[in-house]
Design an enzyme around this catalytic site. Sequence first.
Site, PDB file in Angstrom:
ATOM      1  N   LYS A 104       0.850  -1.190   0.000  1.00 46.89           N
ATOM      2  CA  LYS A 104       0.000   0.000   0.000  1.00 46.89           C
ATOM      3  C   LYS A 104       0.887   1.242   0.000  1.00 46.89           C
ATOM      4  O   LYS A 104       1.827   1.347   0.788  1.00 46.89           O
ATOM      5  CB  LYS A 104      -0.893   0.016   1.248  1.00 46.89           C
ATOM      6  CG  LYS A 104      -2.046  -0.945   1.140  1.00 46.89           C
ATOM      7  CD  LYS A 104      -3.237  -0.491   1.972  1.00 46.89           C
ATOM      8  CE  LYS A 104      -3.058  -0.831   3.434  1.00 46.89           C
ATOM      9  NZ  LYS A 104      -4.206  -0.362   4.234  1.00 46.89           N
TER      10      LYS A 104
ATOM     11  N   HIS B 177      -0.032   7.375  16.758  1.00 43.14           N
ATOM     12  CA  HIS B 177      -0.835   6.274  16.228  1.00 43.14           C
ATOM     13  C   HIS B 177      -0.732   5.016  17.099  1.00 43.14           C
ATOM     14  O   HIS B 177      -1.752   4.418  17.472  1.00 43.14           O
ATOM     15  CB  HIS B 177      -0.394   5.974  14.795  1.00 43.14           C
ATOM     16  CG  HIS B 177      -1.108   4.817  14.174  1.00 43.14           C
ATOM     17  ND1 HIS B 177      -2.408   4.898  13.754  1.00 43.14           N
ATOM     18  CD2 HIS B 177      -0.710   3.548  13.914  1.00 43.14           C
ATOM     19  CE1 HIS B 177      -2.781   3.726  13.254  1.00 43.14           C
ATOM     20  NE2 HIS B 177      -1.762   2.884  13.339  1.00 43.14           N
TER      21      HIS B 177
ATOM     22  N   ASN C 168      -6.920  -4.552  11.483  1.00 39.24           N
ATOM     23  CA  ASN C 168      -7.471  -3.350  12.098  1.00 39.24           C
ATOM     24  C   ASN C 168      -7.785  -3.519  13.579  1.00 39.24           C
ATOM     25  O   ASN C 168      -8.423  -2.648  14.173  1.00 39.24           O
ATOM     26  CB  ASN C 168      -8.746  -2.923  11.375  1.00 39.24           C
ATOM     27  CG  ASN C 168      -8.415  -2.229  10.076  1.00 39.24           C
ATOM     28  OD1 ASN C 168      -7.356  -1.610   9.951  1.00 39.24           O
ATOM     29  ND2 ASN C 168      -9.296  -2.340   9.111  1.00 39.24           N
TER      30      ASN C 168
ATOM     31  N   ARG D 146      -7.639  -9.223   5.561  1.00 41.99           N
ATOM     32  CA  ARG D 146      -6.789  -8.091   5.867  1.00 41.99           C
ATOM     33  C   ARG D 146      -7.443  -7.156   6.883  1.00 41.99           C
ATOM     34  O   ARG D 146      -6.760  -6.386   7.558  1.00 41.99           O
ATOM     35  CB  ARG D 146      -6.435  -7.353   4.565  1.00 41.99           C
ATOM     36  CG  ARG D 146      -5.026  -6.792   4.604  1.00 41.99           C
ATOM     37  CD  ARG D 146      -4.480  -6.506   3.235  1.00 41.99           C
ATOM     38  NE  ARG D 146      -3.481  -5.449   3.351  1.00 41.99           N
ATOM     39  CZ  ARG D 146      -2.667  -5.083   2.382  1.00 41.99           C
ATOM     40  NH1 ARG D 146      -2.700  -5.680   1.223  1.00 41.99           N
ATOM     41  NH2 ARG D 146      -1.805  -4.105   2.569  1.00 41.99           N
TER      42      ARG D 146
HETATM   43  N1  LIG Z   1       1.553   1.462   3.699  1.00 42.73           N
HETATM   44  C1  LIG Z   1       1.080   0.882   4.780  1.00 42.73           C
HETATM   45  O1  LIG Z   1       0.564  -0.235   4.743  1.00 42.73           O
HETATM   46  C2  LIG Z   1       1.195   1.598   6.086  1.00 42.73           C
HETATM   47  C3  LIG Z   1       0.924   0.913   7.283  1.00 42.73           C
HETATM   48  C4  LIG Z   1       1.077   1.592   8.481  1.00 42.73           C
HETATM   49  C5  LIG Z   1       1.475   2.912   8.484  1.00 42.73           C
HETATM   50  N2  LIG Z   1       1.726   3.558   7.314  1.00 42.73           N
HETATM   51  C6  LIG Z   1       2.180   4.954   7.304  1.00 42.73           C
HETATM   52  O2  LIG Z   1       3.438   5.017   7.945  1.00 42.73           O
HETATM   53  C7  LIG Z   1       3.627   6.345   8.438  1.00 42.73           C
HETATM   54  C8  LIG Z   1       4.258   6.284   9.805  1.00 42.73           C
HETATM   55  O3  LIG Z   1       5.510   5.653   9.709  1.00 42.73           O
HETATM   56  P1  LIG Z   1       6.574   5.739  10.897  1.00 42.73           P
HETATM   57  O4  LIG Z   1       5.908   5.514  12.184  1.00 42.73           O
HETATM   58  O5  LIG Z   1       7.688   4.860  10.499  1.00 42.73           O
HETATM   59  O6  LIG Z   1       6.963   7.266  10.913  1.00 42.73           O
HETATM   60  P2  LIG Z   1       8.067   8.159  10.148  1.00 42.73           P
HETATM   61  O7  LIG Z   1       8.401   7.621   8.831  1.00 42.73           O
HETATM   62  O8  LIG Z   1       7.580   9.554  10.247  1.00 42.73           O
HETATM   63  O9  LIG Z   1       9.338   8.012  11.093  1.00 42.73           O
HETATM   64  C9  LIG Z   1       9.265   8.489  12.418  1.00 42.73           C
HETATM   65  C10 LIG Z   1      10.468   9.360  12.763  1.00 42.73           C
HETATM   66  O10 LIG Z   1      11.597   8.517  12.986  1.00 42.73           O
HETATM   67  C11 LIG Z   1      12.729   8.997  12.261  1.00 42.73           C
HETATM   68  N3  LIG Z   1      13.528   7.816  11.959  1.00 42.73           N
HETATM   69  C12 LIG Z   1      13.264   6.851  11.040  1.00 42.73           C
HETATM   70  N4  LIG Z   1      14.150   5.854  11.162  1.00 42.73           N
HETATM   71  C13 LIG Z   1      15.005   6.191  12.147  1.00 42.73           C
HETATM   72  C14 LIG Z   1      16.118   5.557  12.749  1.00 42.73           C
HETATM   73  N5  LIG Z   1      16.516   4.332  12.377  1.00 42.73           N
HETATM   74  N6  LIG Z   1      16.759   6.195  13.742  1.00 42.73           N
HETATM   75  C15 LIG Z   1      16.332   7.413  14.157  1.00 42.73           C
HETATM   76  N7  LIG Z   1      15.275   8.063  13.652  1.00 42.73           N
HETATM   77  C16 LIG Z   1      14.622   7.444  12.658  1.00 42.73           C
HETATM   78  C17 LIG Z   1      12.142   9.712  11.086  1.00 42.73           C
HETATM   79  O11 LIG Z   1      13.040  10.674  10.597  1.00 42.73           O
HETATM   80  C18 LIG Z   1      10.888  10.338  11.676  1.00 42.73           C
HETATM   81  O12 LIG Z   1      11.216  11.549  12.302  1.00 42.73           O
HETATM   82  C19 LIG Z   1       2.274   7.008   8.413  1.00 42.73           C
HETATM   83  O13 LIG Z   1       2.251   7.969   7.385  1.00 42.73           O
HETATM   84  C20 LIG Z   1       1.320   5.891   8.097  1.00 42.73           C
HETATM   85  O14 LIG Z   1       0.197   6.315   7.354  1.00 42.73           O
HETATM   86  C21 LIG Z   1       1.601   2.913   6.131  1.00 42.73           C
HETATM   87 ZN   LIG Z   2      -1.731   0.931  12.590  1.00 42.04          ZN
END
Ligand SMILES: NC(=O)c1ccc[n+]([C@@H]2O[C@H](COP(=O)([O-])OP(=O)(O)OC[C@H]3O[C@@H](n4cnc5c(N)ncnc54)[C@H](O)[C@@H]3O)[C@@H](O)[C@H]2O)c1
Ligand SMILES: [Zn+2]
Length: 363
Positions: free
Chosen positions: A145, A265, A246, A242
């Site tokens: 996705k 989240h 949720n 899937r």
């Molecule tokens: N495509 C999908 O199926 C799916 C599923 C769940 C969530 N998402 C999406 O994922 C996003 C959230 O992802 P997230 O929680 O990874 O957040 P993110 O990508 O914003 O990362 C969180 C923070 O961590 C930092 N960071 C990343 N890796 C790091 C590391 N190794 N060391 C230090 N800092 C690091 C980033 O710079 C950022 O500030 C949302 O936009 C959500 O909608 C997508």
């Molecule tokens: Zn989630």
Amino acid sequence: MRELSLDLAGRSESHRVLIGPGLRRDLGRLLQPLGFPSRVFVITDRRVQRLYGKDLQETLTGAGFQANLLAVAPGERSKSWPALQRLARELLAQGAHRGTVLLALGGGVVGDLTGFLASIYMRGIPLVQVPTTLLAMVDASIGGKTAINLPEGKNLLGTFWQPRLAVMDPEFLNTLPLKERLNGLAEVLKAGFIRDRELLERLAREGRELFHHPEELLEVIHRASGIKVAIVAADVREADLRRLLNFGHTLGHGLEAASHYRLPHGRAVALGMLMALRLSEQLSGLPEEESRWGQQLLRKFGYAEHLPRLDREAVLAALIRDKKRLEAGLVFVLLRRLGEAVIQEDVPLALADEALSEVLDLG
Ligand SMILES: NC(=O)c1ccc[n+]([C@@H]2O[C@H](COP(=O)([O-])OP(=O)(O)OC[C@H]3O[C@@H](n4cnc5c(N)ncnc54)[C@H](O)[C@@H]3O)[C@@H](O)[C@H]2O)c1
Ligand SMILES: [Zn+2]
């Protein structure tokens, strides 16, 4: 190294998921068998670039690739049309063509944005996912996705686009802040609740120490991402199975919205899982002692501590908005046993309200 195989019924989008400490330094070699042209664009955010950009460029050039790196600002705001367009124009300016590979190095934000770009740039180019957050490893990088946000809401523009390979190096998590670790851990707990009781028992044994035990951490990432892989393989386009992913998300989304997205989240989902455990006792036959054990586990990680003040009415309003969209009334993923989930339709709003009040009173 552990390996999972996302087998999409023999379709060409089937691909491998590799998990192992230190794999980030081997990435160039891991890409070689895929037969890509020599040009690779690494898309990342500036924080991840500072930490890992140089390592990654080195492993790629070491394996004979020409690696260019493009970075966006860290944070959800980069999942936007302007960021997407800027990257696309940058790719054009630097001569990216139809065979060029995009490598997403970062959390879910970078993964979703890069995936979307890969799916539409010149009608689609190959993608490699290298998740650097726990959430991206066990959730966002698996399943294909992709999305960006609009001012009207999250993930409103998107596609399904499978990566050609996903590579997870748990050592990335050594630099990940605690808050972000807990965010991802909520999705790991979710995977355990719906499918894998033993995973829950591991998490109960380890607590937050998990992040200091590399062997356990590897095992936990392997199991949790394996659950997502299995569910996606059985249900690529998000029909029934899937939906089990949720668990905790119905209320979680309501809490996020009611907090104006100040509540992270993972934390919102953890609270949603607390509530779903209570509802499961009443509606889907989850034995009371299992429910209580599950709730204790969630509390052990601190998700219910120091809750911000949240308006119950606003959360309920979000739930009802959800309900209006669905024929089957209020739908929750609930548990029959720990590790066994069911879809429960027509959950009475009064019961949801009761469980919500109990959870909000915890704070
Ligand atoms: N495509 C999908 O199926 C799916 C599923 C769940 C969530 N998402 C999406 O994922 C996003 C959230 O992802 P997230 O929680 O990874 O957040 P993110 O990508 O914003 O990362 C969180 C923070 O961590 C930092 N960071 C990343 N890796 C790091 C590391 N190794 N060391 C230090 N800092 C690091 C980033 O710079 C950022 O500030 C949302 O936009 C959500 O909608 C997508
Ligand atoms: Zn989630």
